[in-house]
Design an enzyme around this catalytic site. Structure first.
Site, short mmCIF file in Angstrom:
data_model
loop_
_atom_site.label_atom_id
_atom_site.label_comp_id
_atom_site.label_asym_id
_atom_site.label_seq_id
_atom_site.Cartn_x
_atom_site.Cartn_y
_atom_site.Cartn_z
N LYS A 196 0.86 -1.18 0.00
CA LYS A 196 0.00 0.00 0.00
C LYS A 196 0.90 1.23 0.00
O LYS A 196 1.68 1.44 0.93
CB LYS A 196 -0.92 0.00 1.22
CG LYS A 196 -1.95 -1.13 1.19
CD LYS A 196 -2.95 -1.06 2.33
CE LYS A 196 -3.96 -2.20 2.25
NZ LYS A 196 -4.95 -2.16 3.34
N ALA B 217 2.56 -9.07 5.20
CA ALA B 217 2.72 -10.47 4.79
C ALA B 217 1.37 -11.12 4.55
O ALA B 217 0.43 -10.93 5.32
CB ALA B 217 3.50 -11.23 5.86
N PHE B 218 1.29 -11.89 3.48
CA PHE B 218 0.08 -12.65 3.19
C PHE B 218 -0.07 -13.79 4.20
O PHE B 218 0.91 -14.39 4.64
CB PHE B 218 0.13 -13.22 1.78
CG PHE B 218 -0.57 -12.38 0.75
CD1 PHE B 218 -1.65 -12.88 0.05
CD2 PHE B 218 -0.15 -11.09 0.50
CE1 PHE B 218 -2.31 -12.11 -0.90
CE2 PHE B 218 -0.79 -10.31 -0.45
CZ PHE B 218 -1.88 -10.82 -1.15
N LEU B 219 -1.30 -14.10 4.53
CA LEU B 219 -1.61 -15.28 5.32
C LEU B 219 -1.57 -16.51 4.41
O LEU B 219 -1.55 -16.37 3.19
CB LEU B 219 -3.00 -15.13 5.96
CG LEU B 219 -3.14 -13.95 6.93
CD1 LEU B 219 -4.59 -13.79 7.38
CD2 LEU B 219 -2.24 -14.14 8.14
N ASP C 105 -13.80 1.75 10.32
CA ASP C 105 -14.15 1.02 9.10
C ASP C 105 -14.09 -0.50 9.27
O ASP C 105 -13.75 -1.21 8.33
CB ASP C 105 -13.20 1.47 7.98
CG ASP C 105 -13.66 1.02 6.60
OD1 ASP C 105 -14.88 1.02 6.37
OD2 ASP C 105 -12.82 0.69 5.76
N GLU D 200 -12.43 -11.48 10.13
CA GLU D 200 -12.14 -12.82 9.62
C GLU D 200 -11.60 -13.71 10.72
O GLU D 200 -11.00 -13.24 11.68
CB GLU D 200 -11.15 -12.75 8.45
CG GLU D 200 -11.72 -12.09 7.22
CD GLU D 200 -10.81 -12.24 6.00
OE1 GLU D 200 -10.00 -13.20 5.97
OE2 GLU D 200 -10.91 -11.41 5.08
N ASP E 131 -6.56 -5.05 7.46
CA ASP E 131 -6.92 -3.79 6.79
C ASP E 131 -7.10 -2.64 7.79
O ASP E 131 -8.22 -2.23 8.11
CB ASP E 131 -8.20 -3.97 5.97
CG ASP E 131 -7.99 -4.92 4.80
OD1 ASP E 131 -6.87 -4.98 4.28
OD2 ASP E 131 -8.95 -5.61 4.41
#
Length: 408
Positions: free
Chosen positions: A104, A209-211, A277, A282, A297
Protein backbone atom coordinates in the site's frame (compact mmCIF):
# COMPACT_ATOMS: atom_id res chain seq x y z
CA UNK A 1 0.06 -2.94 -25.07
CA UNK A 2 2.49 -2.76 -28.01
CA UNK A 3 4.12 0.36 -26.55
CA UNK A 4 4.93 -1.37 -23.25
CA UNK A 5 6.15 -4.54 -24.97
CA UNK A 6 8.59 -2.44 -27.03
CA UNK A 7 9.64 -0.61 -23.85
CA UNK A 8 10.43 -3.90 -22.14
CA UNK A 9 12.35 -5.21 -25.16
CA UNK A 10 14.37 -2.00 -25.38
CA UNK A 11 15.48 -2.36 -21.78
CA UNK A 12 16.09 -6.08 -22.28
CA UNK A 13 13.63 -6.90 -19.51
CA UNK A 14 13.31 -10.65 -19.37
CA UNK A 15 10.83 -12.45 -17.15
CA UNK A 16 12.19 -13.48 -13.74
CA UNK A 17 13.86 -16.83 -13.44
CA UNK A 18 11.75 -19.74 -12.27
CA UNK A 19 11.26 -19.87 -8.53
CA UNK A 20 13.52 -22.21 -6.65
CA UNK A 21 11.98 -25.05 -4.64
CA UNK A 22 10.59 -23.83 -1.33
CA UNK A 23 13.19 -23.95 1.42
CA UNK A 24 11.84 -25.24 4.76
CA UNK A 25 13.64 -22.41 6.58
CA UNK A 26 12.02 -19.70 4.44
CA UNK A 27 10.64 -16.94 6.67
CA UNK A 28 7.23 -16.93 4.98
CA UNK A 29 6.80 -20.66 5.58
CA UNK A 30 8.02 -20.42 9.19
CA UNK A 31 5.56 -17.59 9.84
CA UNK A 32 2.68 -19.67 8.47
CA UNK A 33 3.72 -22.73 10.48
CA UNK A 34 3.80 -20.62 13.65
CA UNK A 35 0.11 -19.66 13.48
CA UNK A 36 -1.81 -21.20 16.40
CA UNK A 37 -5.11 -20.77 18.18
CA UNK A 38 -3.38 -18.17 20.39
CA UNK A 39 -2.42 -15.81 17.59
CA UNK A 40 -0.65 -15.32 14.29
CA UNK A 41 2.75 -15.79 15.91
CA UNK A 42 4.26 -16.60 19.33
CA UNK A 43 5.24 -13.81 21.71
CA UNK A 44 8.90 -14.36 20.92
CA UNK A 45 9.17 -15.20 17.23
CA UNK A 46 12.54 -15.19 15.43
CA UNK A 47 10.62 -16.17 12.27
CA UNK A 48 8.60 -12.95 12.34
CA UNK A 49 11.73 -10.85 12.94
CA UNK A 50 13.35 -12.53 9.93
CA UNK A 51 10.18 -12.09 7.86
CA UNK A 52 10.16 -8.33 8.56
CA UNK A 53 13.80 -8.09 7.42
CA UNK A 54 13.10 -10.15 4.31
CA UNK A 55 10.14 -7.97 3.30
CA UNK A 56 12.43 -4.94 3.64
CA UNK A 57 15.36 -6.43 1.71
CA UNK A 58 14.27 -9.09 -0.78
CA UNK A 59 14.13 -8.24 -4.48
CA UNK A 60 10.64 -8.01 -5.96
CA UNK A 61 10.20 -10.63 -8.68
CA UNK A 62 6.62 -9.79 -9.74
CA UNK A 63 3.83 -7.28 -9.13
CA UNK A 64 0.13 -7.56 -9.85
CA UNK A 65 -3.34 -6.51 -8.79
CA UNK A 66 -4.99 -8.56 -6.06
CA UNK A 67 -7.55 -11.17 -7.08
CA UNK A 68 -10.56 -9.17 -5.89
CA UNK A 69 -9.42 -6.11 -7.85
CA UNK A 70 -8.96 -8.23 -10.97
CA UNK A 71 -12.50 -9.50 -10.62
CA UNK A 72 -13.80 -5.94 -10.52
CA UNK A 73 -11.77 -4.52 -13.41
CA UNK A 74 -14.03 -3.32 -16.18
CA UNK A 75 -17.22 -3.88 -14.16
CA UNK A 76 -17.60 -0.34 -12.94
CA UNK A 77 -18.46 3.20 -13.77
CA UNK A 78 -15.85 5.69 -12.61
CA UNK A 79 -18.37 8.52 -12.68
CA UNK A 80 -20.14 6.85 -9.76
CA UNK A 81 -17.21 7.16 -7.37
CA UNK A 82 -18.28 9.50 -4.58
CA UNK A 83 -14.87 10.76 -3.57
CA UNK A 84 -11.92 9.19 -5.43
CA UNK A 85 -9.45 10.67 -2.94
CA UNK A 86 -10.84 8.29 -0.36
CA UNK A 87 -9.92 5.14 -2.19
CA UNK A 88 -6.52 3.59 -2.54
CA UNK A 89 -4.05 1.62 -4.55
CA UNK A 90 -2.78 -1.75 -3.47
CA UNK A 91 -0.65 -4.31 -5.24
CA UNK A 92 0.53 -7.85 -4.57
CA UNK A 93 4.33 -8.07 -4.65
CA UNK A 94 6.07 -11.44 -4.82
CA UNK A 95 9.50 -12.40 -3.60
CA UNK A 96 11.70 -15.49 -3.55
CA UNK A 97 10.63 -18.58 -1.58
CA UNK A 98 7.01 -17.93 -2.63
CA UNK A 99 6.94 -14.84 -0.42
CA UNK A 100 4.01 -12.54 -1.02
CA UNK A 101 3.01 -9.20 0.52
CA UNK A 102 0.33 -6.54 0.03
CA UNK A 103 1.86 -3.20 -0.93
CA UNK A 104 0.00 0.00 0.00
CA UNK A 105 1.74 3.20 -1.16
CA UNK A 106 1.95 6.50 0.68
CA UNK A 107 -1.06 8.70 -0.09
CA UNK A 108 -1.03 11.08 2.87
CA UNK A 109 1.86 12.85 4.61
CA UNK A 110 2.57 12.09 8.26
CA UNK A 111 1.50 15.51 9.53
CA UNK A 112 -1.78 15.66 7.60
CA UNK A 113 -5.01 14.95 9.43
CA UNK A 114 -8.09 13.56 7.73
CA UNK A 115 -10.49 16.47 7.09
CA UNK A 116 -13.28 16.42 9.66
CA UNK A 117 -15.90 16.55 6.89
CA UNK A 118 -14.73 13.23 5.41
CA UNK A 119 -16.98 10.22 5.93
CA UNK A 120 -15.05 7.23 7.31
CA UNK A 121 -15.87 5.12 4.25
CA UNK A 122 -14.13 7.54 1.88
CA UNK A 123 -11.16 8.32 4.11
CA UNK A 124 -7.59 7.99 2.87
CA UNK A 125 -5.80 4.68 3.20
CA UNK A 126 -2.52 5.31 5.04
CA UNK A 127 0.51 3.09 4.65
CA UNK A 128 1.95 4.24 7.98
CA UNK A 129 -1.32 3.25 9.71
CA UNK A 130 -0.80 -0.34 8.55
CA UNK A 131 2.74 -0.32 9.95
CA UNK A 132 1.76 1.29 13.26
CA UNK A 133 -1.24 -1.04 13.68
CA UNK A 134 1.07 -4.08 13.53
CA UNK A 135 3.33 -2.63 16.23
CA UNK A 136 0.39 -1.65 18.47
CA UNK A 137 -1.24 -5.07 18.07
CA UNK A 138 2.01 -6.71 19.15
CA UNK A 139 2.40 -4.39 22.15
CA UNK A 140 -1.17 -5.19 23.22
CA UNK A 141 -0.22 -8.88 22.99
CA UNK A 142 -3.10 -9.58 20.61
CA UNK A 143 -0.87 -10.80 17.74
CA UNK A 144 -3.76 -10.65 15.27
CA UNK A 145 -2.29 -8.27 12.65
CA UNK A 146 -0.06 -9.86 9.97
CA UNK A 147 3.58 -8.75 10.11
CA UNK A 148 3.87 -5.39 8.37
CA UNK A 149 6.91 -3.31 7.50
CA UNK A 150 7.72 -0.05 5.74
CA UNK A 151 9.81 0.02 2.60
CA UNK A 152 10.95 2.40 -0.14
CA UNK A 153 9.91 0.84 -3.43
CA UNK A 154 11.44 1.73 -6.78
CA UNK A 155 8.20 1.85 -8.76
CA UNK A 156 10.04 1.47 -12.07
CA UNK A 157 12.33 -1.43 -11.24
CA UNK A 158 10.19 -3.20 -8.62
CA UNK A 159 6.72 -2.79 -10.15
CA UNK A 160 6.68 -1.67 -13.79
CA UNK A 161 9.62 -3.77 -14.95
CA UNK A 162 8.52 -6.97 -13.20
CA UNK A 163 4.77 -7.00 -13.81
CA UNK A 164 3.27 -9.05 -16.61
CA UNK A 165 -0.13 -7.41 -16.18
CA UNK A 166 -0.63 -5.15 -19.19
CA UNK A 167 -3.37 -3.18 -17.44
CA UNK A 168 -0.98 -2.34 -14.62
CA UNK A 169 1.72 -1.44 -17.15
CA UNK A 170 -0.69 0.90 -18.93
CA UNK A 171 -1.35 3.13 -15.90
CA UNK A 172 2.27 4.26 -15.48
CA UNK A 173 3.23 7.72 -16.73
CA UNK A 174 5.80 10.47 -16.21
CA UNK A 175 4.48 13.51 -14.35
CA UNK A 176 5.26 17.13 -15.30
CA UNK A 177 7.78 17.06 -12.43
CA UNK A 178 9.54 14.10 -14.13
CA UNK A 179 8.42 11.63 -11.45
CA UNK A 180 7.26 8.12 -12.31
CA UNK A 181 3.61 7.73 -11.33
CA UNK A 182 0.84 5.19 -11.60
CA UNK A 183 -2.84 5.05 -10.74
CA UNK A 184 -5.38 2.31 -10.19
CA UNK A 185 -7.58 1.29 -13.05
CA UNK A 186 -11.31 1.49 -12.43
CA UNK A 187 -13.08 0.73 -10.06
CA UNK A 188 -10.92 2.73 -7.68
CA UNK A 189 -9.30 5.68 -9.42
CA UNK A 190 -9.62 6.50 -13.09
CA UNK A 191 -7.68 9.72 -13.46
CA UNK A 192 -4.05 10.72 -13.23
CA UNK A 193 -4.76 13.32 -10.54
CA UNK A 194 -5.39 10.44 -8.13
CA UNK A 195 -2.07 8.78 -8.94
CA UNK A 196 0.83 8.08 -6.60
CA UNK A 197 4.29 9.13 -7.67
CA UNK A 198 7.86 8.21 -6.91
CA UNK A 199 10.54 10.82 -6.24
CA UNK A 200 11.40 10.34 -9.04
CA UNK A 201 11.28 6.53 -8.74
CA UNK A 202 11.23 5.83 -4.98
CA UNK A 203 7.90 5.61 -3.19
CA UNK A 204 7.15 4.86 0.46
CA UNK A 205 4.74 2.06 1.23
CA UNK A 206 3.76 -0.68 3.64
CA UNK A 207 4.20 -4.38 3.01
CA UNK A 208 1.91 -6.76 4.89
CA UNK A 209 2.72 -10.47 4.79
CA UNK A 210 0.08 -12.65 3.19
CA UNK A 211 -1.61 -15.28 5.32
CA UNK A 212 -1.64 -18.91 4.12
CA UNK A 213 -3.82 -19.46 1.07
CA UNK A 214 -7.50 -20.17 1.66
CA UNK A 215 -6.96 -23.68 0.27
CA UNK A 216 -4.53 -24.45 3.09
CA UNK A 217 -6.09 -22.39 5.88
CA UNK A 218 -9.75 -21.52 5.16
CA UNK A 219 -11.10 -18.33 6.73
CA UNK A 220 -14.57 -16.99 7.35
CA UNK A 221 -15.51 -13.36 6.76
CA UNK A 222 -18.23 -12.36 9.22
CA UNK A 223 -20.16 -9.07 9.45
CA UNK A 224 -19.30 -7.07 12.54
CA UNK A 225 -22.42 -6.83 14.80
CA UNK A 226 -21.41 -3.20 15.36
CA UNK A 227 -21.11 -2.46 11.65
CA UNK A 228 -21.63 1.17 10.68
CA UNK A 229 -24.03 2.53 8.12
CA UNK A 230 -22.25 3.01 4.82
CA UNK A 231 -24.54 5.81 3.70
CA UNK A 232 -24.57 9.56 4.24
CA UNK A 233 -27.55 9.69 6.60
CA UNK A 234 -28.35 6.17 7.87
CA UNK A 235 -27.81 4.79 11.37
CA UNK A 236 -27.53 1.21 12.56
CA UNK A 237 -29.52 -0.12 15.52
CA UNK A 238 -26.54 -0.09 17.90
CA UNK A 239 -26.15 3.65 17.32
CA UNK A 240 -29.64 4.43 18.63
CA UNK A 241 -30.33 1.55 21.04
CA UNK A 242 -28.16 1.42 24.21
CA UNK A 243 -29.58 -2.05 24.96
CA UNK A 244 -28.39 -3.41 21.61
CA UNK A 245 -25.89 -5.80 23.23
CA UNK A 246 -28.77 -7.75 24.79
CA UNK A 247 -29.91 -8.62 21.28
CA UNK A 248 -26.41 -9.64 20.21
CA UNK A 249 -26.04 -11.89 23.26
CA UNK A 250 -29.05 -13.91 22.15
CA UNK A 251 -27.44 -14.81 18.83
CA UNK A 252 -24.97 -17.66 18.43
CA UNK A 253 -21.93 -17.51 18.59
CA UNK A 254 -22.13 -14.36 20.77
CA UNK A 255 -24.37 -16.14 23.26
CA UNK A 256 -21.51 -18.12 24.79
CA UNK A 257 -17.76 -18.62 24.53
CA UNK A 258 -15.17 -15.98 23.74
CA UNK A 259 -16.52 -14.44 20.55
CA UNK A 260 -18.08 -11.40 22.19
CA UNK A 261 -14.95 -10.86 24.29
CA UNK A 262 -12.90 -10.97 21.10
CA UNK A 263 -15.21 -8.38 19.54
CA UNK A 264 -14.51 -6.14 22.54
CA UNK A 265 -10.76 -6.67 22.06
CA UNK A 266 -11.15 -5.61 18.44
CA UNK A 267 -13.15 -2.53 19.42
CA UNK A 268 -10.45 -1.50 21.90
CA UNK A 269 -7.80 -1.90 19.22
CA UNK A 270 -9.84 0.08 16.68
CA UNK A 271 -10.55 2.86 19.18
CA UNK A 272 -6.86 3.27 19.92
CA UNK A 273 -6.03 3.67 16.22
CA UNK A 274 -9.22 5.59 15.38
CA UNK A 275 -10.48 3.05 12.83
CA UNK A 276 -14.22 3.34 12.12
CA UNK A 277 -14.15 1.02 9.10
CA UNK A 278 -14.36 -2.46 10.70
CA UNK A 279 -17.39 -3.73 8.78
CA UNK A 280 -16.28 -7.41 8.78
CA UNK A 281 -13.81 -9.57 10.63
CA UNK A 282 -12.14 -12.82 9.62
CA UNK A 283 -11.36 -16.04 11.48
CA UNK A 284 -9.52 -19.26 10.68
CA UNK A 285 -12.10 -22.06 10.53
CA UNK A 286 -9.56 -24.53 11.95
CA UNK A 287 -9.70 -22.96 15.42
CA UNK A 288 -13.50 -23.11 15.75
CA UNK A 289 -15.95 -20.53 17.05
CA UNK A 290 -13.67 -19.40 19.88
CA UNK A 291 -10.68 -18.74 17.62
CA UNK A 292 -9.09 -15.30 17.53
CA UNK A 293 -10.32 -12.56 15.20
CA UNK A 294 -7.93 -11.30 12.54
CA UNK A 295 -7.36 -7.54 12.64
CA UNK A 296 -6.87 -6.96 8.90
CA UNK A 297 -6.92 -3.79 6.79
CA UNK A 298 -6.00 -1.06 9.27
CA UNK A 299 -5.07 1.64 6.77
CA UNK A 300 -7.93 3.91 7.81
CA UNK A 301 -6.52 4.23 11.31
CA UNK A 302 -4.43 7.12 12.66
CA UNK A 303 -6.32 9.70 10.59
CA UNK A 304 -7.22 12.25 13.29
CA UNK A 305 -5.10 12.54 16.42
CA UNK A 306 -7.19 15.48 17.65
CA UNK A 307 -10.45 13.51 17.83
CA UNK A 308 -11.40 10.46 19.90
CA UNK A 309 -14.31 8.58 18.29
CA UNK A 310 -15.82 7.00 21.41
CA UNK A 311 -18.59 5.30 19.43
CA UNK A 312 -15.97 2.75 18.35
CA UNK A 313 -16.01 1.53 21.97
CA UNK A 314 -19.72 0.61 21.78
CA UNK A 315 -19.11 -3.15 22.23
CA UNK A 316 -17.29 -2.41 25.50
CA UNK A 317 -19.61 0.28 26.83
CA UNK A 318 -22.84 -1.52 25.85
CA UNK A 319 -21.84 -5.08 26.80
CA UNK A 320 -19.67 -4.17 29.79
CA UNK A 321 -17.31 -7.13 29.48
CA UNK A 322 -13.56 -7.36 28.97
CA UNK A 323 -10.97 -10.11 29.17
CA UNK A 324 -8.88 -10.06 32.32
CA UNK A 325 -5.68 -10.43 30.30
CA UNK A 326 -6.66 -7.47 28.10
CA UNK A 327 -7.48 -5.30 31.10
CA UNK A 328 -4.21 -6.18 32.85
CA UNK A 329 -2.23 -5.30 29.73
CA UNK A 330 -4.05 -1.97 29.35
CA UNK A 331 -3.46 -1.13 33.01
CA UNK A 332 0.24 -1.95 32.59
CA UNK A 333 0.50 0.33 29.54
CA UNK A 334 -1.03 3.15 31.58
CA UNK A 335 1.83 2.99 34.10
CA UNK A 336 4.56 5.65 33.66
CA UNK A 337 7.36 3.11 33.21
CA UNK A 338 5.43 1.25 30.46
CA UNK A 339 3.53 4.17 28.93
CA UNK A 340 1.87 3.13 25.68
CA UNK A 341 3.19 6.09 23.69
CA UNK A 342 6.74 5.34 24.85
CA UNK A 343 6.42 1.66 23.95
CA UNK A 344 5.08 2.54 20.50
CA UNK A 345 7.72 5.19 19.90
CA UNK A 346 10.50 2.73 20.72
CA UNK A 347 8.95 -0.12 18.71
CA UNK A 348 8.38 2.01 15.60
CA UNK A 349 12.04 3.09 15.57
CA UNK A 350 12.80 -0.41 14.27
CA UNK A 351 11.05 0.40 10.98
CA UNK A 352 13.00 1.78 8.01
CA UNK A 353 10.40 4.53 7.51
CA UNK A 354 10.70 5.89 11.06
CA UNK A 355 9.26 8.13 12.31
CA UNK A 356 6.12 6.22 11.35
CA UNK A 357 3.74 8.33 13.49
CA UNK A 358 3.93 11.97 14.49
CA UNK A 359 4.13 12.86 18.16
CA UNK A 360 0.45 13.98 18.39
CA UNK A 361 -0.67 10.51 17.24
CA UNK A 362 1.54 8.84 19.86
CA UNK A 363 0.19 11.06 22.63
CA UNK A 364 -3.38 10.37 21.45
CA UNK A 365 -2.79 6.69 22.30
CA UNK A 366 -2.24 7.56 25.98
CA UNK A 367 -5.34 9.75 26.03
CA UNK A 368 -7.51 7.06 24.42
CA UNK A 369 -6.15 4.40 26.76
CA UNK A 370 -7.38 6.45 29.71
CA UNK A 371 -10.83 6.67 28.10
CA UNK A 372 -10.92 2.88 27.74
CA UNK A 373 -10.00 2.37 31.38
CA UNK A 374 -12.59 4.96 32.39
CA UNK A 375 -15.27 3.02 30.47
CA UNK A 376 -14.23 -0.21 32.22
CA UNK A 377 -14.39 1.47 35.64
CA UNK A 378 -17.87 2.76 34.86
CA UNK A 379 -18.96 -0.77 33.99
CA UNK A 380 -17.43 -2.19 37.17
CA UNK A 381 -19.11 0.51 39.28
CA UNK A 382 -22.45 -0.45 37.70
CA UNK A 383 -22.27 -4.24 37.60
CA UNK A 384 -19.31 -5.29 39.74
CA UNK A 385 -15.97 -6.70 38.72
CA UNK A 386 -17.15 -10.33 38.72
CA UNK A 387 -19.65 -9.67 35.93
CA UNK A 388 -17.45 -7.33 33.92
CA UNK A 389 -13.95 -8.81 34.02
CA UNK A 390 -13.93 -12.25 32.42
CA UNK A 391 -11.46 -15.04 32.61
CA UNK A 392 -10.42 -15.52 29.01
CA UNK A 393 -11.98 -18.94 28.70
CA UNK A 394 -15.42 -18.09 30.10
CA UNK A 395 -17.91 -15.32 29.53
CA UNK A 396 -19.41 -13.53 32.53
CA UNK A 397 -23.10 -13.36 33.22
CA UNK A 398 -24.83 -10.74 31.07
CA UNK A 399 -26.00 -7.65 32.95
CA UNK A 400 -29.75 -7.69 33.52
CA UNK A 401 -31.45 -5.77 30.73
CA UNK A 402 -33.37 -3.56 33.15
CA UNK A 403 -30.11 -2.45 34.71
CA UNK A 404 -28.39 -1.38 31.52
CA UNK A 405 -27.78 2.34 31.87
CA UNK A 406 -24.67 2.86 29.81
CA UNK A 407 -24.71 4.50 26.40
CA UNK A 408 -22.04 5.20 23.85
Amino acid sequence: SRRHKLYREELNLTSPAALLPLRPEASWLQFHLGISRDGLYPRSSPAVSRLLRDMQDFTTISADYSQDEKALLGACDCSQIVKPSGVHLKLVLRFQDFGKAMFKPMRQKRDEETPEDFFYFVDFQRHNAEIAAFHLDRILDFRRVPPTVGRLINVTKEILEVTKNEILQSVFFISPASNVCFFAKCPYMCKTEYAVCGNPHLLEGSLSAFLPSLNLAPRLSIPNPWIRSYSFDGKEEWEVNPLYCNTVREIYPYSNGNRLLNIVDMAIFDFLIGNMDRHHYEMFTKFGDDGFLLHLDNARGFGRHSHDETSILAPLSQCCIIKRTTLLRLQLLAEPEYRLSDMMRESLLQDLLAPVLTEPHLLALDRRLQLILKAVRKCIDTYGEVKVVANDTTQPEAPASDKVKLTT
